[in-house]
Write a protein that holds these residues in place. Structure first.
Motif, PDB file in Angstrom:
ATOM      1  N   ALA A 172      27.165  23.869  33.836  1.00 33.71           N
ATOM      2  CA  ALA A 172      28.432  23.141  33.872  1.00 33.71           C
ATOM      3  C   ALA A 172      29.599  24.114  33.752  1.00 33.71           C
ATOM      4  CB  ALA A 172      28.482  22.113  32.757  1.00 33.71           C
ATOM      5  N   LEU A 173      30.705  23.767  34.412  1.00 37.21           N
ATOM      6  CA  LEU A 173      31.921  24.570  34.345  1.00 37.21           C
ATOM      7  C   LEU A 173      32.895  23.911  33.385  1.00 37.21           C
ATOM      8  CD1 LEU A 173      33.538  26.997  35.515  1.00 37.21           C
ATOM      9  CD2 LEU A 173      34.448  25.399  37.230  1.00 37.21           C
ATOM     10  N   TRP A 174      33.337  24.666  32.393  1.00 31.77           N
ATOM     11  CA  TRP A 174      34.276  24.170  31.384  1.00 31.77           C
ATOM     12  C   TRP A 174      35.647  24.775  31.643  1.00 31.77           C
ATOM     13  CZ3 TRP A 174      32.966  21.555  26.496  1.00 31.77           C
ATOM     14  CH2 TRP A 174      31.642  21.112  26.465  1.00 31.77           C
ATOM     15  N   TYR A 175      36.652  23.901  31.682  1.00 35.47           N
ATOM     16  CA  TYR A 175      38.027  24.310  31.959  1.00 35.47           C
ATOM     17  C   TYR A 175      38.897  23.934  30.772  1.00 35.47           C
ATOM     18  CZ  TYR A 175      42.608  24.207  34.389  1.00 35.47           C
ATOM     19  OH  TYR A 175      43.932  24.393  34.775  1.00 35.47           O
ATOM     20  N   ALA A 176      39.390  24.939  30.059  1.00 34.98           N
ATOM     21  CA  ALA A 176      40.294  24.708  28.934  1.00 34.98           C
ATOM     22  C   ALA A 176      41.719  24.858  29.441  1.00 34.98           C
ATOM     23  CB  ALA A 176      40.017  25.713  27.816  1.00 34.98           C
ATOM     24  N   THR A 177      42.490  23.791  29.376  1.00 36.77           N
ATOM     25  CA  THR A 177      43.869  23.861  29.833  1.00 36.77           C
ATOM     26  C   THR A 177      44.778  24.318  28.688  1.00 36.77           C
ATOM     27  OG1 THR A 177      44.358  21.552  29.299  1.00 36.77           O
ATOM     28  CG2 THR A 177      43.446  21.996  31.483  1.00 36.77           C
ATOM     29  N   GLY A 178      45.927  24.868  29.058  1.00 33.19           N
ATOM     30  CA  GLY A 178      46.868  25.384  28.079  1.00 33.19           C
ATOM     31  C   GLY A 178      46.750  26.885  27.962  1.00 33.19           C
TER      32      GLY A 178
END
Length: 895
Positions: A199-205
């Motif tokens: 899975a690809l995890w995208y942390a915004t900010g």
């Protein structure tokens, strides 16, 4: 973004040419000696520039110790960008983005579709643009915007997160990029990681503490990244991590940890459901109240907080910053964190828990000593990197005590036991890295000068002694630090291989400077390393080749096909292309100069197959002659304005008298980092700009000197212009000062109705940053202001609310809120079109209000949900917007 960096970038590319010409008669040795003396003098002059110091002191505001510390930090000026969105309270409340996005999702759209104007290759070394103020020929090649996150697998899939451009996917080891996160409410990239289950995890900010970073809307998990796209339903947890910055995601034992500016949080790594749980925050009194979607309090408000969670103390955003987390590969309950503010604080240092599940009390500050640095306030921005087998733990550490010096790098260290308790051995200093082939060899600007902003560390999965370290440049060691090589130097200027003529330039590619992200993946079945920086993505083999200076010879830009348009524009300028037809579109960019594109047609297509950069460094605001788009005013930063009458086309200016552009810098004492510029919308020979003072000119495109400005009005000591507009000689100027959250004030001045005068804004206009101003072309008493920031009803004073557009019909004497159904979202630019309709650029969308209407609609379809910084009406009948993360777009103006 960075005053310090980009001013010096421009100086080297410009003054280098002057020195070469001046020394040509004396042969190479004489030429080299003169160039060195000239550059050293310029570096020293800029580093201690009195105006910069005065401005930085004003920005620091209120705290004498902090002001003294920041006074020599030219980078502090870049904080102005965030002031627009956070002053006066200094923080964005959790839930603000989701509320605005929900409101946006229910709004109607006007007819028409947006066209992406800048979806073409952008060549930073375009040989058409070798003018005096250009960086072309420095070696960066094809570029795009800042890339803050990278992930790659063994099958050739590469994923990249733009600073404010969302997530991009390549299935070819780089190139042929496709955006896969455009449906999300935030495209601000904090981190990007592939988990063990694929899975690809995208942390915004984005967690860079520089000025052009945005808070985000949480963390998202995409189960099938090779084929899927992110959607809002992919969010992990609830709103717990909204309006934060997230610098790192780290895994261990089925748990994912997030390093945020509000402490450490953790979540089950196998699922998106369930809340994020707080693990540790060192200063509870400075934490806002954080609830989950059901309203359950996860973090109670500390004693420093009063009332609403959005109205916290001035320095709240700096009191719980977690820079990185390292999870012990041998014991996933054993977690180490680097916590602290880049300018130093008593809570700074390394922290450790032997079992994070036992709660905040299990965390202890280590007694470790890194070389001569104790584990305290002088441990600043830090990046960890474990080797795959856990036998090595590396750390890159920035020293707050050095932040005023030529380098703030404390050093790179290794614990060869893999234990955070060490012993730690220093394996690199600024000087050692300089000696490895660096291009940063000037007084006042050494390796690690921006260690507070530029950092990455990556250990080769196949070799625990093979490490890549990113600062302004990229360094590599294959023996755990005994030897280093500057495999990606800052640029090629100053190296013997460099020449302004491509035919004589024998230097290899020098990837863009200012490094932020790194990963190891594959391309064509072979292992490669990818780096992400202020200019995009570059790739080379894991075991690449270097020249005698230690610089890599096999770098390749991954954005040369133009499919990744993550460019971060501050402005857009449009005028007729009198040679090729269509229009010329130019724009100022974060750390990528000014882009120039010819022959743009009304349908968004263009005849110019490649954009070039006609001005270097940071491109700021700009303006063009509607009748001739090659008549341009382009700002470097801080009102360093240049004028050109031929788009600065020049194949080789090696001295100022060979230039195709001229400086109009008025030398204002307190301009904004991105100071406003405009041409008169009735007569393009009229110009207006401002810092502390309002400057006007009716000299037109033949201006050649700053002496030709008229100092029209004094906005007042400590005040700086934020937006300007002019029609028929009537101007409006908004200002702030102080502009941060320590005593924030704002105001407006105009000469509507006669002479220039200050306007007393009523309580109805919120006490927030006035980012845009527009004038009715049929009535100069009729004007508009665009208000930035999310509303903060507890800090703005009387009349505060969610308003973002205000209107006057009497030259500024009275104002009314015309925001109507707009979401509560920061607004940056407002323009009245020829038909009387209004266009508004905001952080989430571009809106349109039809003539005679009171409500707003989203303008067209197809524009990514990212920040619109500038709106302009082109002479071709199109509306153009500059986005800060997804390039320049156009749409036919509504009829």
């Amino acid at each position: 973004m960075r005053t310090s960096l980009t001013k010096r970038r421009k100086i080297i590319s410009g003054t280098l040419g002057l020195a070469l010409v001046a020394g040509a008669v004396g042969g190479y040795a004489g030429r080299y000696e003169l160039r060195e003396k000239w550059l050293e003098h310029q570096f020293e002059a800029r580093h201690y520039n009195a105006a910069v110091m005065e401005k930085a002191l004003m920005i620091a505001g209120g705290n004498p110790a902090e002001a003294q510390n920041e006074s020599k930090e030219a980078f502090s000026i870049a904080d102005e960008f965030t002031q627009a969105r956070t002053a006066p309270s200094g923080i964005v409340a959790p839930g603000a983005y989701s509320a605005a996005f929900t409101a946006l999702s229910s709004m109607s759209h006007t007819a028409g579709s947006w066209h992406e104007v800048t979806k073409v290759p952008y060549d930073a070394d375009d040989p058409r643009y070798r003018d005096w103020y250009s960086n072309s020929s420095g070696g960066a090649g094809h570029v795009t915007g800042r890339v803050t996150g990278l992930a790659a697998d063994a099958l050739g899939h590469v994923y990249a997160a733009g600073a404010n451009g969302g997530v991009w996917r390549s299935s070819t080891g780089g190139g042929a990029w496709t955006p896969i996160a455009d449906a999300l409410p935030s495209l601000s990239g904090g981190d990007l990681q592939l988990a063990g289950d694929g899975a690809l995890w995208y942390a915004t900010g984005e967690a860079n503490t520089g000025g052009t970073s945005y808070v985000g809307a949480g963390v998202y998990r995409l189960a099938t990244p090779a084929a899927g796209s992110f959607s809002p339903s992919d969010r992990v947890g609830g709103k717990e991590l909204e309006s934060t910055t997230i610098g790192r995601l780290r895994w261990g034992g089925g748990t994912v940890f997030a390093a945020t500016n509000r402490g450490i949080w953790y979540h089950d790594a196998s699922s998106a459901s369930g809340d994020w749980k707080p693990a540790f925050y060192p200063n509870p009194d400075w934490m806002p109240q954080i609830t989950d979607d059901a309203g359950t309090v996860l973090v109670p408000a500390g004693s420093q907080w009063k009332g609403d969670s959005a109205s916290g103390p001035t320095n709240a955003a700096y009191k719980n910053i977690v820079n990185d987390i390292a999870v012990d590969p041998k014991n996933p309950k054993h977690v180490v964190a680097a916590i602290g503010w880049r300018s130093g604080d008593t809570y700074n240092g390394f922290y450790e828990t032997q079992d994070f599940t036992k709660g905040p009390s299990s965390w202890k500050k280590l007694s470790v000593v890194l070389g001569g640095i104790s584990n305290g306030s002088d441990i600043g921005y830090t990046t960890f990197a474990f080797s795959k087998d856990g036998s090595r733990l590396y750390a890159m550490v920035q020293a707050p005590s050095k932040i005023n010096s030529s380098s703030s790098l404390a050093g790179i260290y290794v614990s060869k036991t893999g234990s955070p308790n060490g012993p730690w051995n220093q394996i690199a200093t600024s000087q050692q890295l300089h000696n490895s082939g660096s291009a940063l060899d000037r007084k006042g600007y050494a390796v690690g000068v921006q260690a507070w902003y530029n950092q990455f560390l990556q250990v080769d999965p196949a070799n625990p002694d093979h490490v890549w370290a990113g600062l302004e440049e990229v360094f590599e060691t294959k023996d755990a630090g005994s030897h280093w090589a500057a495999i990606a130097p800052y640029w090629n200027f100053g190296f013997p291989c460099w020449d302004i003529s491509d035919a004589k330039n024998t230097c290899p590619m020098a990837p863009h400077s200012d490094q932020h992200s790194v990963t190891v993946g594959t391309a064509g079945g072979s292992p490669v390393v990818f780096i992400g920086n202020d200019g995009g993505i570059y790739r080379r083999p894991v075991n690449g080749t270097n020249n005698a200076n230690g610089n890599g010879t096999d770098w390749k830009s991954m954005t040369e096909d133009g499919t990744m348009d993550a460019l971060q524009y501050y402005s857009v300028s449009v005028g007729k292309d009198t040679t090729n037809g269509g229009v010329v579109v130019s724009g100022g960019l974060q750390d990528n100069g000014v882009s120039n594109l010819f022959a743009v047609k009304p349908d968004g297509t263009n005849g110019d197959t490649t954009m070039g950069s006609n001005f270097g460094g940071d491109g700021g605001d700009g303006a063009a002659d509607p009748a001739n788009g090659c008549n341009q005013l382009q700002e470097y930063v801080n009102l360093d304005i240049k004028i050109t009458n031929n788009c600065a086309l020049n194949k080789g200016a090696l001295s100022a008298d060979q230039a195709s552009s001229w400086s109009l810098n008025p030398g204002d004492p307190s301009p904004r980092f991105i100071a406003p510029i405009a041409v008169d919308s009735q007569d393009s020979k009229g110009f207006i700009t401002g810092g502390r003072y309002v400057y006007t000119s009716d000299k037109g495109w033949g201006m050649r000197s700053a002496d030709e400005w008229t100092k029209a009005f004094d906005l007042g000591a400590g005040h700086s212009a934020t937006a300007v507009a002019m029609h028929g000689g009537v101007g409006y100027v908004t200002w702030c000062g102080p502009c941060n959250n320590a005593g924030f004030t704002r105001g407006l001045a105009t000469n509507a109705g006669g002479s220039w005068h200050a306007v007393t804004l009523p309580d109805a206009v919120p006490n927030r940053f006035l980012a845009g101003v527009g004038i009715d072309p049929t009535n100069t008493q009729h004007a508009y202001v665009a208000v930035n920031g999310f509303s903060r009803r507890f800090t703005e004073g009387p009349g505060a609310g969610v308003g973002h557009v205000y209107e006057t019909t009497d030259g500024g004497a009275t104002w009314s809120d015309i925001s109507a159904n707009l979401p509560d979202v920061p607004a940056s630019s407002v323009k009245q079109l020829a038909n009387g309709g209004l266009v508004l650029g905001t952080d989430l969308a571009t809106f349109y209000r039809a003539p005679g209407a009171t409500g707003w609609s989203v303008l067209g379809t197809g524009l990514p949900t990212t920040t619109v910084m500038d709106v302009e009406a082109g002479p071709d009948g199109n509306v153009y917007v500059a986005t800060h993360g997804r390039g320049i777009w156009s749409i036919a103006a509504p009829q």
